[in-house]
Design a protein around this motif. Structure first.
Motif: not given
Length: 574
Positions: A175-181, A198-204, A211-221
Motif C-alpha cells: 500500500g501507500v502511506v503519505s504525510l502532508e503539511w 494530514t496523514a493518509r493511509i491505504r494498506l492491504a 491466503d483466503s483472508y485479506a485485510f484492507e485499511m484506508r483512511g485520512r487523519f
C-alpha cells in the motif's frame, strides 16, 4: 543485449532435443483444448494476478501460465508466490484486454531453467516470440504453429542466451502511506493563517493465514490549527479524521462464497455507501454474484461509529465478460436506512455498462428513492430520481476520442431532515452535461470541451467551455508544456481562466514544474472587472526504496486573494 540466433539443421540430434523439450512441456502449451477445471483468476491488483489454486493444484513458483477469456489469450504471467490453495503471478505479456476475475488459467511451462523454455503462443512472425525481459542464459526455444497442432508441428529450433529472472518477493502488506503539511500565510486584513498536517493511509494484506483472508485499511487523519476561531462552528484547533475502510474478508477456494466485516463499502454495489457491519456474497455460475449486507451508518463528517441508524440491503450483479468483443453488465441493489422502527430512507441503486468492441463504451448509474411511510407526504410521487450519471465514450485511431457526460443530482430527505424547507432541497439540485473531443496532433494532445450546468433555484444555466493543449517528452530533459483556457458565462458573472504549466525531468528521479494561473471575471451586479493570479513552482524527488518527496509553493495575489501557501508531502510505497 543482442540476440545471438542460429538455426539448426533438423538432424537426429536436433530432433531428439526437440522431442525431449516437447515431452517436458504440458500438452496445453501447444495451444490445444483448454481445461475447464484449471485455476481461475480470483482477484486482480495493480501489479499481481491472484489465482484460486496453489501447491495442492500442482503450481510452483516460476511456472509460466497463460490467462484466457473464452478462447482469447489475455496475458502471459510468471507465478511468483505459491501457498497450498492460492498463488500470485506477475504478467510479462499483456493484450488489449486486462485480466479480470473469472478468467481461466493454463500452465504452459514448468519453472524456467538453463537450457529450456516452455512453449509460447503462436509467434507473431517468422522471428518468433520475444524473449521475456531479464533473461541472459542459453536456452532452446521450439516454435509450434498453427496454434491447435501437436508436437509434430515443430518447424525450427533456435538457441538464445537466457538466465532465469529472480522470483519477486511477495509482501505481506502492500500500500501507500503519505504525510502532508500545508501552511497558509494570509496577507489580508483577516489574517486567517492556517496549519494543516494530514496523514493518509491505504494498506492491504491479501496473504493472511491460508491466503483466503485479506485485510484492507484506508483512511485520512487531519489536524487543523488556525490563527484564531471564526464563526460559531469553526474552532481555532480541531481534528477531522475520516476512516473510509477497515475490513477483514475471506474468500473460499472455489470463489463461490465470501464474506467481509468491518467498515466496508459493498464492492459490487458502491452506490450503497459506507456501513459498519458485514457483507456476505455467493456466486451463481461465473457471471452472477448476489449478496446481502447489514450494519450501522457512520457519521458523514468524521466517520465516527453511530448505532442509531441501521443500514442494510441486497444486490445482484451480472458480469458475463466479453462476448465477441462486446460486453454488457449491470447491478441492481435495494438499500434501506432505518432509525429504530422508523424508515429513514429506502432506495434502489442501478448500474449498467456496455462496451462495443474497443472503441465505444456507455456507463450509467442511478439512485431512485422509494417514498413510503412519512416520505409520501414530502415527495411528489412514489418513486423519485435523486441521482443520475450517464457517460458515453468513443475512441478512434491516432489518439482521437470523444465523450459525453450528463448528470442530475437532488438532495434526498432522511428522517432527520424531513422537516427541512423545500427551498433548501430545490436550491441544492444540480443538472448539467459536458461534451469533450480530444485528438493527437504531432507532439501535442489537444482537447475541446463545452457544457452547461444549472441549479434548481433558477437563474438560468451557466455555460462553460475550455480548450487545452499538452506536449510531453520534448528533448533530452523530458521537457513538457501544457496550456488550458476555460471560460464561463452565467446570470451573475462571466469570466476566463488561463493555466500555463512547464515541466522537466532533469534527472531520472527528479521532476520540476512551474505553473501560472490567471482568473479574469466580471460580476453583473456592479459591472467591475476583477482578476486573481497564482504562481506555482513545484519539485518532487524519488528517494529510493519506495519513498518520494515533493514540495509546492503557491503565491496568490489579486482582487480577492493575497496569501502564500506551502505544501510538503512525503509518500512511502510499501
Amino acid at each position: 543485449m543482442p540476440r545471438a540466433t542460429k538455426r539448426a539443421v533438423l538432424g537426429p540430434a536436433t530432433l531428439a532435443a526437440a522431442a525431449w523439450l516437447m515431452a517436458a512441456v504440458p500438452a496445453d502449451a501447444g495451444g490445444g483444448d483448454r481445461r475447464d477445471d484449471g485455476p481461475v483468476v480470483r482477484y486482480v491488483s495493480a501489479g499481481h494476478v491472484y489465482l484460486d489454486a496453489g501447491a495442492d493444484g500442482g503450481l510452483a513458483a516460476g511456472d509460466t501460465v497463460e490467462i484466457y477469456r473464452k478462447d482469447l489469450s489475455i496475458a502471459t504471467a510468471v507465478i511468483d508466490y505459491v501457498s497450498r490453495h492460492s498463488s500470485t503471478c506477475v504478467p510479462i505479456r499483456r493484450s488489449d484486454h486486462a485480466p479480470e476475475k473469472g478468467d481461466t488459467v493454463i500452465v504452459v511451462g514448468p519453472r524456467a531453467r538453463r537450457g529450456t523454455r516452455p512453449l509460447s503462443p503462436p509467434p507473431a512472425g517468422p522471428s518468433g516470440p520475444p524473449l521475456p525481459p531479464g533473461y541472459d542464459g542459453p536456452m532452446v526455444v521450439t516454435h509450434v504453429w498453427p496454434k491447435h497442432q501437436d508436437a509434430r508441428s515443430v518447424r525450427s529450433v533456435e538457441t538464445f542466451d537466457i538466465e532465469p529472472r529472480p522470483v519477486p518477493r511477495v509482501r505481506l502488506i502492500e500500500g501507500v502511506v503519505s504525510l502532508e503539511w500545508i501552511h497558509i500565510d494570509d496577507r489580508t486584513v483577516a489574517g486567517l493563517d492556517l496549519d494543516r498536517p494530514t496523514a493518509r493511509i491505504r494498506l492491504a494484506a491479501p496473504h493472511l493465514l491460508d491466503d483466503s483472508y485479506a485485510f484492507e485499511m484506508r483512511g485520512r487523519f487531519r489536524r487543523i490549527d488556525r490563527s484564531r476561531s471564526y464563526g460559531s462552528g469553526t474552532h481555532s484547533s480541531e481534528w477531522r479524521n475520516r476512516l473510509y475502510t477497515l475490513s477483514l474478508s475471506r474468500t473460499t477456494r472455489e470463489n463461490t462464497f465470501r464474506w467481509k466485516a468491518g467498515r466496508i463499502v459493498p464492492d459490487r454495489a458502491g452506490g450503497a455507501g459506507t456501513l459498519d457491519g458485514v457483507l456476505v456474497e455467493t456466486g451463481i455460475g461465473r457471471a452472477i454474484r448476489t449478496g446481502a449486507f447489514a450494519g450501522t451508518l457512520p457519521t458523514w463528517r468524521d466517520s465516527d461509529p453511530r448505532t442509531a441508524v441501521q443500514k442494510g440491503g441486497v444486490y445482484i450483479d451480472y458480469r458475463p465478460g466479453d462476448v465477441n468483443g462486446r460486453r454488457l453488465d449491470g447491478t441492481v441493489a435495494a438499500v434501506g436506512e432505518y432509525r429504530g422502527n422508523t424508515t429513514s430512507r429506502e432506495y434502489l441503486y442501478l448500474r449498467s455498462a456496455a462496451r462495443f468492441g474497443r472503441r465505444f463504451r456507455v456507463e450509467e448509474s442511478a439512485i431512485v428513492d422509494v417514498n413510503r411511510s412519512w416520505r409520501k407526504d414530502v415527495a411528489p410521487s412514489r418513486l423519485s430520481l435523486s441521482r443520475l450519471y450517464l457517460t458515453g465514450r468513443f475512441r478512434g485511431s491516432n489518439g482521437f476520442e470523444a465523450s459525453f457526460t450528463g448528470y442530475s443530482r437532488k438532495r434526498y430527505r432522511t428522517y432527520e431532515s424531513r422537516s427541512t424547507a423545500d427551498s433548501l432541497f430545490d436550491g441544492a439540485a444540480r443538472a448539467g452535461g459536458k461534451l469533450r473531443i480530444g485528438a493527437r496532433l504531432l507532439r501535442f494532445h489537444v482537447s475541446l470541451e463545452g457544457g452547461a450546468r444549472e441549479r434548481g433555484s433558477g437563474g438560468g444555466p451557466v455555460w462553460t467551455w475550455s480548450a487545452a493543449a499538452r506536449s510531453t517528452a520534448v528533448g533530452t530533459a523530458a521537457f513538457g508544456a501544457s496550456l488550458r483556457v476555460t471560460g464561463y458565462s452565467g446570470a451573475l458573472s462571466s469570466g476566463v481562466r488561463t493555466t500555463l504549466r512547464l515541466s522537466a525531468s532533469p534527472a531520472p528521479r527528479a521532476d520540476l514544474s512551474l505553473g501560472w494561473t490567471g482568473s479574469f471575471y466580471t460580476l453583473d451586479i456592479d459591472g467591475k472587472s476583477r482578476s486573481d493570479h497564482t504562481l506555482i513552482p513545484a519539485a518532487s524527488l524519488d528517494l529510493g526504496k519506495g519513498v518520494r518527496a515533493g514540495a509546492i509553493y503557491e503565491r496568490h495575489w489579486g482582487d480577492d486573494r493575497n496569501e502564500n501557501r506551502v505544501i510538503i508531502d512525503i509518500d512511502r510505497k510499501i
